[in-house]
Enzyme design. Structure first.
Site, PDB file in Angstrom:
ATOM      1  N   CYS A 145       0.864  -1.190   0.000  1.00 22.67           N
ATOM      2  CA  CYS A 145       0.000   0.000   0.000  1.00 22.67           C
ATOM      3  C   CYS A 145       0.898   1.237   0.000  1.00 22.67           C
ATOM      4  CB  CYS A 145      -0.983  -0.017   1.174  1.00 22.67           C
ATOM      5  SG  CYS A 145      -0.218   0.031   2.814  1.00 22.67           S
TER       6      CYS A 145
ATOM      7  N   CYS B  27      -1.414   0.682   7.405  1.00 28.58           N
ATOM      8  CA  CYS B  27      -2.849   0.375   7.529  1.00 28.58           C
ATOM      9  C   CYS B  27      -3.226  -0.839   6.681  1.00 28.58           C
ATOM     10  CB  CYS B  27      -3.712   1.575   7.135  1.00 28.58           C
ATOM     11  SG  CYS B  27      -3.482   3.018   8.219  1.00 28.58           S
ATOM     12  N   ARG B  28      -3.441  -0.634   5.370  1.00 25.81           N
ATOM     13  CA  ARG B  28      -4.020  -1.702   4.547  1.00 25.81           C
ATOM     14  C   ARG B  28      -3.110  -2.912   4.350  1.00 25.81           C
ATOM     15  NH1 ARG B  28      -5.214   2.287  -0.230  1.00 25.81           N
ATOM     16  NH2 ARG B  28      -3.290   3.081   0.679  1.00 25.81           N
ATOM     17  N   SER B  29      -1.847  -2.662   3.960  1.00 26.43           N
ATOM     18  CA  SER B  29      -1.011  -3.835   3.636  1.00 26.43           C
ATOM     19  C   SER B  29      -0.626  -4.669   4.859  1.00 26.43           C
ATOM     20  CB  SER B  29       0.208  -3.455   2.787  1.00 26.43           C
ATOM     21  OG  SER B  29       1.066  -2.582   3.464  1.00 26.43           O
TER      22      SER B  29
ATOM     23  N   ASN C 159       2.283   1.448   4.396  1.00 22.42           N
ATOM     24  CA  ASN C 159       2.586   0.166   5.055  1.00 22.42           C
ATOM     25  C   ASN C 159       2.268   0.199   6.557  1.00 22.42           C
ATOM     26  OD1 ASN C 159       5.469  -2.053   5.547  1.00 22.42           O
ATOM     27  ND2 ASN C 159       3.361  -2.594   5.143  1.00 22.42           N
TER      28      ASN C 159
ATOM     29  N   ASP D 245      -8.376   4.007   1.378  1.00 22.30           N
ATOM     30  CA  ASP D 245      -7.398   4.274   2.429  1.00 22.30           C
ATOM     31  C   ASP D 245      -8.153   4.687   3.692  1.00 22.30           C
ATOM     32  OD1 ASP D 245      -5.340   5.088   4.004  1.00 22.30           O
ATOM     33  OD2 ASP D 245      -4.285   6.150   2.410  1.00 22.30           O
TER      34      ASP D 245
HETATM   35  P1  4NP Z   1      -1.802   2.833   4.150  1.00 24.47           P
HETATM   36  O1  4NP Z   1      -2.422   4.192   4.753  1.00 24.47           O
HETATM   37  O2  4NP Z   1      -1.247   3.184   2.782  1.00 24.47           O
HETATM   38  O3  4NP Z   1      -2.967   1.918   4.072  1.00 24.47           O
HETATM   39  O4  4NP Z   1      -0.723   2.401   5.118  1.00 24.47           O
HETATM   40  C1  4NP Z   1      -1.715   5.386   4.857  1.00 24.47           C
HETATM   41  C2  4NP Z   1      -0.966   5.636   5.971  1.00 24.47           C
HETATM   42  C3  4NP Z   1      -0.309   6.839   6.089  1.00 24.47           C
HETATM   43  C4  4NP Z   1      -0.365   7.768   5.093  1.00 24.47           C
HETATM   44  C5  4NP Z   1      -1.116   7.511   3.965  1.00 24.47           C
HETATM   45  C6  4NP Z   1      -1.777   6.301   3.838  1.00 24.47           C
HETATM   46  N1  4NP Z   1       0.323   9.010   5.215  1.00 24.47           N
HETATM   47  O5  4NP Z   1       0.126   9.875   4.349  1.00 24.47           O
HETATM   48  O6  4NP Z   1       1.079   9.200   6.145  1.00 24.47           O
END
Ligand code: 4NP
Length: 164
Positions: free
Chosen positions: A15, A20-22, A18, A131
């Site tokens: 993702c 939340c989703r992945s 790294n 997200d």
């Molecule tokens: P992820 O979510 O891609 O599912 O881990 C996010 C976590 C943090 C951020 C964006 C997406 N960020 O912009 O910090």
């Protein structure tokens, strides 16, 4: 009884951050495969490196805990070109992650390893796992169910004897 692993695969979930989703996808897939296909290697990474070294977002950890899966000790890292060699299948959480991974792939063989995780579920309105970073717990719950359903389909498609 002798246990024979039917097949094993090395799968990387990707993702943006790294956190939340992945890591949720990694935790769900590890749980699904641990008894049936213990030889498999499951990992996750982010296309961005801002959160490298951090544990998953506490809301992701809480949601996964509610589903009986502990991801609290996972550590974020950035996707690396070596991952194309180290993994058989690279599952992108959304279309932007998918494009970013393909931008750094070098050849057709590497391109072919990259799939959108929701492409395993026909009839989806979107091919991107939303997200949940900016939302509340219901976003994480929605992501959990999307990933859980999609990963069942991934197993049906790639693992020998799955679903019998
Ligand atoms: P992820 O979510 O891609 O599912 O881990 C996010 C976590 C943090 C951020 C964006 C997406 N960020 O912009 O910090």
């Amino acid at each position: 009884m002798t246990y024979v692993t039917a097949v094993s695969m090395k799968i990387l979930m990707v993702c943006l951050g790294n956190i939340c989703r992945s890591p949720m996808a990694e935790g769900i897939m590890r749980e699904k495969l641990k008894d049936l296909y213990p030889g498999s290697i499951i990992d996750s990474a982010g296309t961005g490196g801002w959160h490298a070294g951090e544990n998953p977002d506490r809301r992701a950890v809480k949601n996964m805990n509610d589903h009986g899966i502990d991801i609290s000790k996972l550590v974020a890292r950035q996707f690396h070109p070596k991952d194309f060699e180290n993994f058989d299948l690279i599952l992108a959480m959304d279309e932007s992650n998918y494009e970013d991974i393909l931008k750094i792939s070098n050849n057709e063989e590497q391109n072919n390893k990259v799939k959108l995780i929701l492409s395993y579920m026909p009839g989806q309105k979107t091919l991107s796992v939303p997200d949940p970073w900016y939302g509340g717990p219901e976003g994480f719950e929605h992501v959990f169910h999307l990933l859980n359903d999609a990963l069942d389909k991934v197993i049906l498609k790639h693992f020998k004897d799955a679903g019998r």
